[in-house]
Scaffold this motif. Structure first.
Motif, PDB file in Angstrom:
ATOM      1  N   ASP A 154      -3.178   2.619  -1.246  1.00 38.54           N
ATOM      2  CA  ASP A 154      -4.289   3.229  -0.477  1.00 38.54           C
ATOM      3  C   ASP A 154      -5.517   2.027  -0.701  1.00 38.54           C
ATOM      4  O   ASP A 154      -6.154   2.140  -1.878  1.00 38.54           O
ATOM      5  CB  ASP A 154      -4.852   4.409  -0.799  1.00 38.54           C
ATOM      6  CG  ASP A 154      -5.839   5.009   0.088  1.00 38.54           C
ATOM      7  OD1 ASP A 154      -6.397   4.189   0.613  1.00 38.54           O
ATOM      8  OD2 ASP A 154      -6.454   6.196  -0.259  1.00 38.54           O
ATOM      9  N   LEU A 174      -1.169  -4.660   6.686  1.00 35.62           N
ATOM     10  CA  LEU A 174      -1.594  -3.642   5.658  1.00 35.62           C
ATOM     11  C   LEU A 174      -2.904  -3.015   6.101  1.00 35.62           C
ATOM     12  O   LEU A 174      -3.145  -1.692   6.028  1.00 35.62           O
ATOM     13  CB  LEU A 174      -1.629  -4.075   4.225  1.00 35.62           C
ATOM     14  CG  LEU A 174      -0.392  -4.302   3.528  1.00 35.62           C
ATOM     15  CD1 LEU A 174      -0.941  -4.495   2.038  1.00 35.62           C
ATOM     16  CD2 LEU A 174       0.351  -3.115   3.450  1.00 35.62           C
ATOM     17  N   LEU A 175      -3.969  -3.787   6.311  1.00 36.67           N
ATOM     18  CA  LEU A 175      -5.280  -2.907   6.410  1.00 36.67           C
ATOM     19  C   LEU A 175      -5.137  -2.546   7.875  1.00 36.67           C
ATOM     20  O   LEU A 175      -5.977  -1.545   8.176  1.00 36.67           O
ATOM     21  CB  LEU A 175      -6.466  -4.158   6.479  1.00 36.67           C
ATOM     22  CG  LEU A 175      -6.318  -4.896   4.838  1.00 36.67           C
ATOM     23  CD1 LEU A 175      -7.422  -5.935   4.900  1.00 36.67           C
ATOM     24  CD2 LEU A 175      -6.963  -3.755   3.955  1.00 36.67           C
ATOM     25  N   ALA A 210      -2.902  -0.935   9.127  1.00 38.05           N
ATOM     26  CA  ALA A 210      -2.231   0.545   8.950  1.00 38.05           C
ATOM     27  C   ALA A 210      -2.966   1.781   8.591  1.00 38.05           C
ATOM     28  O   ALA A 210      -2.592   2.717   8.549  1.00 38.05           O
ATOM     29  CB  ALA A 210      -0.951   0.434   8.306  1.00 38.05           C
ATOM     30  N   ILE A 211      -4.206   1.362   8.119  1.00 42.24           N
ATOM     31  CA  ILE A 211      -4.807   2.526   7.213  1.00 42.24           C
ATOM     32  C   ILE A 211      -5.617   3.538   8.417  1.00 42.24           C
ATOM     33  O   ILE A 211      -6.251   2.683   9.459  1.00 42.24           O
ATOM     34  CB  ILE A 211      -6.089   1.834   6.587  1.00 42.24           C
ATOM     35  CG1 ILE A 211      -5.528   1.120   5.322  1.00 42.24           C
ATOM     36  CG2 ILE A 211      -7.168   2.891   6.099  1.00 42.24           C
ATOM     37  CD1 ILE A 211      -6.304  -0.103   4.640  1.00 42.24           C
ATOM     38  N   PRO A 212      -5.343   4.496   8.370  1.00 44.81           N
ATOM     39  CA  PRO A 212      -5.763   5.498   9.450  1.00 44.81           C
ATOM     40  C   PRO A 212      -7.370   5.148   9.790  1.00 44.81           C
ATOM     41  O   PRO A 212      -8.044   5.031   8.830  1.00 44.81           O
ATOM     42  CB  PRO A 212      -5.611   6.840   8.870  1.00 44.81           C
ATOM     43  CG  PRO A 212      -4.492   6.710   7.979  1.00 44.81           C
ATOM     44  CD  PRO A 212      -4.740   5.360   7.240  1.00 44.81           C
ATOM     45  N   VAL A 213      -7.430   5.355  11.162  1.00 50.24           N
ATOM     46  CA  VAL A 213      -9.052   5.213  11.616  1.00 50.24           C
ATOM     47  C   VAL A 213      -9.463   6.504  11.646  1.00 50.24           C
ATOM     48  O   VAL A 213      -8.838   7.510  12.357  1.00 50.24           O
ATOM     49  CB  VAL A 213      -9.090   4.358  12.828  1.00 50.24           C
ATOM     50  CG1 VAL A 213     -10.352   4.535  13.426  1.00 50.24           C
ATOM     51  CG2 VAL A 213      -8.351   3.152  12.908  1.00 50.24           C
ATOM     52  N   VAL A 263      -9.772  -4.140  10.241  1.00 47.18           N
ATOM     53  CA  VAL A 263     -10.363  -2.996   9.366  1.00 47.18           C
ATOM     54  C   VAL A 263     -11.409  -2.186  10.487  1.00 47.18           C
ATOM     55  O   VAL A 263     -12.139  -2.736  11.217  1.00 47.18           O
ATOM     56  CB  VAL A 263     -11.130  -3.545   8.122  1.00 47.18           C
ATOM     57  CG1 VAL A 263     -12.155  -2.136   7.800  1.00 47.18           C
ATOM     58  CG2 VAL A 263     -10.179  -3.806   7.155  1.00 47.18           C
TER      59      VAL A 263
END
Ligand SMILES: Nc1ncnc2c1ncn2[C@@H]1O[C@H](COP(=O)(O)OP(=O)(O)OP(=O)(O)O)[C@@H](O)[C@H]1O
Ligand SMILES: Nc1ncnc2c1ncn2[C@@H]1O[C@H](COP(=O)(O)OP(=O)(O)O)[C@@H](O)[C@H]1O
Ligand code: SF4
Ligand code: SF4
Ligand SMILES: [Mg+2]
Ligand SMILES: [Mg+2]
Lengths: 348, 352
Positions: free
Chosen positions: A228, A270-271, A273-276, A344
Motif C-alpha cells: 500500500d 503499481l501506482l 493500480a491503487i484504487p481511486v 496517480v
C-alpha cells in the motif's frame, strides 16, 4: 568482550544500515518448477540512515520479505555485503554478528500470532527486559520502570494494558505491544513487513504515525515493506522509496518524488493500480496496466519487466537496463525509455 | 439445472434479481448470553447493482454475507428478519434440499479467505465435479466448458488451472478460481466476502475489473463485502457502511465518499492514507471498534468514538439507538442530529 561493549559499538552514531549487491537465490517450491531456482534478490543496494526510513514496494513475490528477513538476520544471503554503522556483518563470525541482528527487530503483519496468547502484556515485556537488564548490568528495579516507558512510547496506558492478555486488546493495541516488545532491546532498526495491513482501517494511521515518531524519539530507523504505497508517506516523507521487481530495484528516490513523478513503467503500473476514491479523486490521465500478469515463466533475459511492459522494444528483450539518473539527481530508475506519466489519482 | 432467478432485461441488458433485506438480526450464543452481531438491518440491492458493504473487523460483515445464504453456523442463528430474493423467495425460510441447491446455484458466493478455502487435496477440476454432483448437474461436459470459458475470461488457462492443486496457484489465481466456482452454475446473485484482501495492488486491481466485467456481462446483482473503502470506490455503485452490527449510512458510492454524513463514515474516510495532498490532513479515529461483548446496549453504538457527540453530547445519543432515516432519496443515515437536520461538523477540536 562483554555484550554491552558490542552494544556501544552498534549505537555509536554512524552510517546506519547499508546493503550492497545483496543476492539471494532459493530452490523453487512446488512440483511444476522443481529443480529450478528463484532469484529472490538480484543484487540489491539500499541505505537507511540512523533514524531514517526506507520503504519497499512491489508485487507479491518480488523479494520484499526476503530482504527484510535478511536484514533481521533470519535468512542468509548468497552474495553482497550488509553493514551496520560501518561494521561489515558479512565478515563477522555468527557469534559476533548476532548482537547486531538482535537489534534489528521484525514487526510482522499479524500482531495476534506474534504474541503468546497465554501471557499478559506484563509477562511479554518482562522476559526481554530481564535479559536486557542482565546484559547491560542494570538493577532489577529498572525492568518495571522501563516496561512503563516502552508502553508510553507506543502510546499505551501501562495501567490499562499490563495485566491484560493479547485477546483483550484491539488489533491496533496488539501491534503497539509488539512494537513495545521490539523496543525493549533498544533497536537500531525496525523491519515492518505489512505491519498495518491487518489493523483496522480507523487505527492504521495511528500505528504509522507511531513508527514515524519513534524515529525521532528513540532514533530507530524503519524499513517499511508494503503493498500500500500511500502508507509509505506516513512513515516519513523524508525517507526513500524503493520499487522492487523480481528481485531488482527498478526505481528509487525520495518518497514524494517517486509518487509524484515516477518514470519507470513498472512503478507507474503499481501506482495506477491503487484504487481511486471516485467522488473525491479522479484517475490520473495516463493510468497504466501491465500487458500480462506476473508469471514464473517470464524470461530473465533483458529488462525483467519486458514481458509485461506496454513500451517494450527489441532492445528491452535482450539488454538489461542498469539504475541511472533522470531529472532529480536523487531519483534512479532502470529503464531505457524513462518518461513521466500522470498515473496517480488527483483530488477532484 | 435451470436457475429460478432468471435475470430480467432492462433496456435490453440482463440484470440480476432484486434483493430486499428486512430487519435482519443475527446473533451468536456467547457465555454472556445471545448477542447480536447484525442488528435489524434493512438493505435493498437494486437489480443489476454492485453494492459494497464496508466496515472494520467485527462489524458483522461476514455474518451478513453468510446470512445472505442462510448459512450462519452455530453458535450463531438468524433470530429475526427476512431476505427476499426475486424468483427465489425468502432465503431465511428456505431449508433442506432447496437451500442447498440455492447456495452455489442461484446464489454464488466466495467466502472470506477463499485463498485458503479450496480443498488442498483435490485438483480444481475435481472440486468442480464435486460441485456438479452436489447440485445434480446432468451435463458435466457443458459445465467444464463453462468453467474453462470463465477462467479464460479471467486471463487463466482453463486446462492448466483445472489440473492444478491449490498450492500451485498464486493468491490472485485462487481468488479467480473462487469466482469461477461461484458463477459456473449460473448464479444471478453473487456474494463476495473480502475478494481482494491480502492481494497486492496490481492483482487487486485485476480482480476488481474482472468482478465489474463479469457482473455486467452475466447480468448479476452483486454484494462485495470489504474493510477497504478503496475497493468499494472502485467497484460499487452503492455503499453500505456497517458499524457494531448496524448499517449507519448508505447511498451512492461517489456521493457518500464526497459528502459523508454519518460521523463514523466521515472519520473512516478521513483516516485513509492518501497518495497526494498534505499527509497531516488524515487523522486516525480515536478509540477502537467494538466487539460483540462491548457493543453498547443502549443509545448509539458509535457514541464513544463520536466527535460529534463529544462536541455536543445529546441525550438521545445516550438513550436511543438511532434508526436509519432517508435524508435525500437513496441516502440513509442512522444518526440523531443528522436526522434532525443539524450540521454534522461541530468544532471537531473539542472532540479530540
Ligand atoms: N524459503 C523459500 N524457499 C523457496 N522460495 C522462496 C522462499 N522464500 C521466498 N521464496 C521465493 O522468493 C521470492 C520472493 O519472495 P518474498 O516472500 O520475499 O516476496 P514478497 O515481495 O515479500 O511477496 P509478498 O508481497 O507476497 O509478501 C518468491 O518467488 C518466493 O516464492
Ligand atoms: N462463531 C462465532 N461465535 C461467536 N461470535 C462470533 C462468531 N463469528 C463471529 N462472531 C462475532 O460476531 C461479530 C461479527 O463478526 P463478523 O461477521 O465476522 O465481522 P466482520 O466480517 O465484519 O469482521 C464479531 O464480534 C465476532 O467476534
Ligand atoms: S526497459 Fe523497456 S521493457 Fe523495461 S521498463 Fe523500460 S521500456 Fe519497459
Ligand atoms: S447518533 Fe449521536 S453518537 Fe451516534 S453518530 Fe450520531 S451524533 Fe454520534
Ligand atoms: Mg512478503
Ligand atoms: Mg469478515
Amino acid at each position: 568482550m562483554s555484550e554491552s561493549t558490542v552494544d556501544d559499538v552498534v549505537s555509536a552514531a554512524g552510517d546506519g544500515i547499508r546493503g550492497r549487491g545483496i543476492v539471494k537465490t532459493f530452490k523453487a517450491r512446488g512440483n511444476v518448477l522443481a529443480g529450478s531456482t528463484v532469484q529472490a534478490l538480484r543484487g540489491v543496494d539500499f541505505h537507511i540512515p540512523p533514524g531514517g526510513a526506507a520503504s519497499f514496494i512491489g508485487e507479491s513475490g518480488c523479494g520484499k520479505t526476503t530482504l527484510g528477513r535478511i536484514l533481521a538476520g533470519l535468512e542468509d544471503y548468497d552474495a553482497g555485503t550488509l553493514s551496520v554503522n560501518g561494521v561489515d556483518l558479512t565478515s563477522l563470525s555468527r557469534r559476533k554478528r548476532d548482537p547486531y541482528f538482535r537489534r534489528i527487530q521484525m514487526i510482522h503483519q499479524d500482531p495476534y500470532s506474534a504474541l503468546n496468547p497465554t501471557r499478559t502484556v506484563d509477562a511479554i515485556l518482562t522476559d526481554p527486559l530481564t535479559l536486557r537488564a542482565r546484559q547491560t548490568g542494570r538493577p532489577k528495579s529498572w525492568i518495571a520502570k522501563r516496561q512503563r516507558e516502552v508502553l508510553s512510547l507506543v502510546g499505551l496506558e501501562p495501567d490499562y494494558v499490563l495485566s491484560r492478555y493479547p485477546h483483550q486488546l484491539s488489533g491496533g493495541m496488539r501491534q503497539r505491544v509488539v512494537i513495545a516488545r521490539a523496543l525493549t532491546v533498544d533497536p537500531e532498526a525496525l523491519v515492518a513487513d505489512e505491519a498495518v495491513s491487518m489493523i483496522d482501517v480507523s487505527l492504521r494511521l495511528g500505528i504509522l504515525r507511531l513508527l514515524r515518531e519513534l524515529r525521532e524519539t528513540v532514533g530507530v530507523s524503519v524499513l517499511f515493506i508494503t503493498h500500500d504505497v500511500a502508507t509509505a508517506r506516513y512513515i516519513g516523507a523524508d525517507g526513500d522509496l524503493y520499487v522492487i521487481y523480481r528481485g531488482q530495484i527498478i526505481e528509487r528516490g525520495p518518497t514524494e518524488t517517486i509518487i509524484a513523478n515516477p518514470v519507470h513503467p513498472y512503478t507507474q503500473c503499481l501506482l495506477s493500480a491503487i484504487p481511486v476514491l471516485h467522488g473525491l479523486e479522479v484517475p490520473g490521465a495516463d493510468r497504466l496496466t501491465p500487458t500480462e500478469p506476473l508469471a514464473d515463466t517470464q524470461s530473465d533475459a533483458g529488462c525483467l519487466f519486458a514481458a509485461r511492459c506496454p513500451f517494450a522494444t527489441d532492445r528491452c528483450r535482450t539488454e538489461r537496463p542498469d539504475l541511472a539518473h533522470h531529472g532529480d539527481p536523487e531519483q534512479l530508475h532502470a529503464c531505457f525509455y524513462p518518461e513521466q506519466r500522470r498515473v496517480v489519482a488527483v483530488s477532484a | 439445472m435451470t436457475a429460478v432467478t432468471q435475470p430480467s432485461e432492462v433496456d435490453g441488458k440482463k440484470v440480476g434479481p432484486a434483493v430486499r433485506i428486512s430487519d435482519l438480526t443475527v446473533a451468536y450464543r456467547t457465555p454472556a448470553g445471545e448477542l447480536p452481531a447484525v442488528s435489524r438491518i434493512n438493505l435493498e440491492l437494486a437489480p443489476g447493482s454492485i453494492t459494497g458493504l464496508v466496515g472494520e473487523s467485527g462489524s458483522g460483515k461476514s455474518t451478513m454475507a453468510l446470512a445472505m445464504l442462510n448459512a450462519v453456523q452455530k453458535p450463531g442463528r438468524i433470530t429475526d428478519g427476512s431476505i427476499e430474493i426475486d424468483g427465489l423467495g425468502d432465503v431465511v425460510s428456505l431449508a433442506g434440499k432447496r437451500l442447498r441447491e440455492a447456495r452455489g446455484g442461484e446464489i454464488g458466493y466466495v467466502f472470506q479467505a477463499a485463498q485458503n478455502s479450496l480443498n488442498p487435496l483435490k485438483t480444481v477440476g475435481k472440486q468442480l465435479l464435486d460441485l456438479a454432483r452436489s447440485h445434480h448437474v446432468e451435463d458435466k461436459r457443458a459445465l467444464v466448458r463453462q468453467a474453462k470459458e470463465l477462467l479464460s475470461r479471467m486471463g487463466l488457462s482453463g486446462d492448466r488451472v483445472l489440473d492444478s492443486y491449490q498450492h500451485e496457484l498464486s493468491g490472485g489465481m485462487r481468488q479467480r478460481v473462487g469466482i469461477m466456482l461461484a458463477l459456473v452454475l449460473n448464479a444471478h446473485l453473487l456474494v463476495l466476502d473480502e475478494p481482494t484482501t491480502a492481494l497486492d495492488m496490481i492483482s487487486q486491481s485485476n480482480i476488481l475489473s474482472i468482478i465489474r466485467d463479469v457482473h455486467a456481462e452475466r447480468g448479476l446483482t452483486t454484494l462485495v463485502v470489504t474493510h477497504d473503502i478503496g475497493v468499494v470506490a472502485e467497484v460499487a455503485d452503492r455503499v453500505a457502511v456497517m458499524y457494531g452490527g448496524r448499517l449507519v449510512e448508505q447511498g451512492p458510492t461517489t456521493e457518500v465518499l464526497k459528502d459523508p454524513k454519518h460521523p463514523y463514515t466521515r472519520g473512516l474516510i478521513n483516516a485513509i492514507p492518501r497518495l497526494t495532498g498534505d499527509p497531516e490532513v488524515a487523522q486516525p479515529l480515536p478509540g477502537r471498534p467494538p466487539t460483540l461483548g462491548t457493543i453498547p446496549k443502549q443509545g448509539c453504538v458509535f457514541r464513544e468514538r463520536c466527535a460529534r457527540y463529544a462536541a455536543d453530547p445529546r441525550e438521545d445519543c445516550e438513550t436511543t439507538d438511532p434508526v436509519a432515516s432517508e435524508i435525500t432519496p437513496g441516502r440513509l443515515v442512522a444518526c440523531h442530529p443528522v436526522a434532525a437536520g443539524l450540521p454534522v461538523e461541530v468544532s471537531v477540536e473539542e472532540g479530540r
